[in-house]
Write an enzyme that holds these catalytic residues in place. Structure first.
Site, mmCIF file in Angstrom:
data_model
loop_
_atom_site.group_PDB
_atom_site.id
_atom_site.type_symbol
_atom_site.label_atom_id
_atom_site.label_comp_id
_atom_site.label_asym_id
_atom_site.label_seq_id
_atom_site.Cartn_x
_atom_site.Cartn_y
_atom_site.Cartn_z
ATOM 1 N N LYS A 111 52.549 20.080 71.216
ATOM 2 C CA LYS A 111 53.735 20.812 71.655
ATOM 3 C C LYS A 111 55.013 19.974 71.590
ATOM 4 O O LYS A 111 56.113 20.522 71.546
ATOM 5 C CB LYS A 111 53.530 21.343 73.079
ATOM 6 C CG LYS A 111 52.487 22.454 73.147
ATOM 7 C CD LYS A 111 52.352 23.004 74.554
ATOM 8 C CE LYS A 111 51.340 24.138 74.598
ATOM 9 N NZ LYS A 111 51.193 24.718 75.948
ATOM 10 N N LYS A 192 42.456 29.761 66.644
ATOM 11 C CA LYS A 192 42.190 30.642 67.770
ATOM 12 C C LYS A 192 43.235 31.749 67.880
ATOM 13 O O LYS A 192 44.418 31.524 67.628
ATOM 14 C CB LYS A 192 42.164 29.814 69.064
ATOM 15 C CG LYS A 192 41.717 30.575 70.299
ATOM 16 C CD LYS A 192 41.661 29.631 71.494
ATOM 17 C CE LYS A 192 41.247 30.361 72.764
ATOM 18 N NZ LYS A 192 41.191 29.459 73.935
ATOM 19 N N LYS A 195 48.353 34.614 72.010
ATOM 20 C CA LYS A 195 49.450 35.532 72.314
ATOM 21 C C LYS A 195 50.801 34.978 71.882
ATOM 22 O O LYS A 195 51.785 35.709 71.823
ATOM 23 C CB LYS A 195 49.462 35.878 73.800
ATOM 24 C CG LYS A 195 49.624 34.718 74.754
ATOM 25 C CD LYS A 195 49.570 35.195 76.206
ATOM 26 C CE LYS A 195 49.714 34.056 77.211
ATOM 27 N NZ LYS A 195 48.513 33.216 77.288
#
Length: 330
Positions: A111, A192, A195
């Site tokens: 991130k 994966k 959302k």
């Protein structure tokens, strides 16, 4: 009873992968265990959030927990920020964490990669996650494979505290569901389902309508050989759809292979979409029954009260062990 803790960030509407890999299993756990399910909104603010959207997402996630089958008479459902002990213990655990071990966290590296500046909260996310778990003396923490490293750090911090001061924390075990733990992206089946995927066709939201679900399934990546066979390495897209179909319909992978042995992807995808719609429609009905109701607030109020009671008990033990309290007898 075994104590189980799990938390989900309110960073957008949950996906089919979240339901099949997590929420569905939570429902089965609550009958025979002492379960704590948390909307971890303080984790969400490690990256910038719009206040109005965040507030909406918190309420939506709590409603989805209930719609999926979490029973507030059996489990404790609450919002992280409504239990101050999470932030308090999070700070204490930061103080026994090492910068090096936090910088080695894969999610932090992913991130922060390529960004000019990241928040300190992104680095210290794991100690707060450890606090979430350790406050409730959790025996078992069901997580996805991507959270395993954070759970290992949680165990390390608990053992470090117990050895340095005195034994306060239960050392939690990690539970990764063998089936449905990783539902993959419909467009990139090697990663994966998420959302946060920028490609809206890569995931199915739990609130997608029937037409949207059908469209996304029909656009799902497969391959050119036309064979419906479970082979994650060579046929990741087809295998992912088979996993989804199996979990939604109750059919085994072998049954699915036999049923579609002489059929094409078109018919197969239509049936996969129908099975998803049949699972999500009643969940969506329950969701809309909760989302704007006062009963949701009543459930969350009661959950916060119970969580505060348990969390504060652990926090006081920690403070006494470290010498932070004025009176050991309090």
């Amino acid at each position: 009873m075994t104590v189980i803790f799990s938390g989900i960030q309110p960073s957008g509407t949950l996906t089919l992968g979240n339901y099949l890999g997590a929420l569905k299993h939570f429902v089965d756990l609550q009958d025979d265990n002492d379960c704590y399910f948390c909307v971890v909104n303080q984790h969400a603010i490690t990256v910038p959030q719009d206040p109005i959207t965040l507030r909406k997402n918190i309420r939506s996630l709590a409603s989805l927990y209930l719609a999926a089958g979490i029973d507030p008479t059996k489990s404790t459902l609450f919002i992280q920020s409504e239990v101050p002990a999470h932030a308090q213990l999070g700070w204490i655990l930061q103080c026994i964490s090492y910068i090096g071990e936090l910088e080695r966290m894969t999610q932090f590296k992913d991130k922060s990669n390529g960004k000019e500046a990241v928040s300190a909260g992104l680095l210290t996310y794991p100690p707060l996650m450890a606090a979430d778990i350790l406050l409730y003396q959790a025996d078992l923490v069901p997580v996805g494979e991507d959270q395993k490293q954070h759970l290992e750090l949680t165990r390390d911090l608990a053992e470090r505290f117990n050895n340095r001061y005195r034994e306060v924390f239960t050392i939690p075990e990690v539970s990764i569901p063998k089936v449905g733990a990783r539902i993959m992206s419909l467009q990139e089946p090697m990663k994966k389902m998420s959302k946060s995927d920028e490609n809206q066709n890569g995931f199915i939201s739990l609130l997608d309508d029937a037409k949207t679900i059908e469209r996304k399934i029909k656009r799902a990546q497969t391959d050119s050989d036309g064979l419906i066979r479970f082979d994650k390495e060579n046929k990741p897209g087809v295998s992912n759809l088979m996993s989804i179909y199996s979990l939604c319909s109750g059919k085994s992978l072998q049954q699915i292979e036999e049923e579609y042995a002489n059929k094409g992807y078109g018919e197969f995808k239509t049936d996969v979409a129908q099975s998803v719609v049949e699972v999500l429609q009643p969940l969506q009905d329950r969701y809309y029954d909760y989302i704007d109701s006062t009963k949701l607030d009543d459930i969350l109020d009661a959950g916060a009260e119970q969580a505060n009671k348990v969390a504060l008990k652990t926090l006081r033990k920690v403070e006494r062990a470290m010498g932070l309290s004025r009176n050991r007898k309090k």
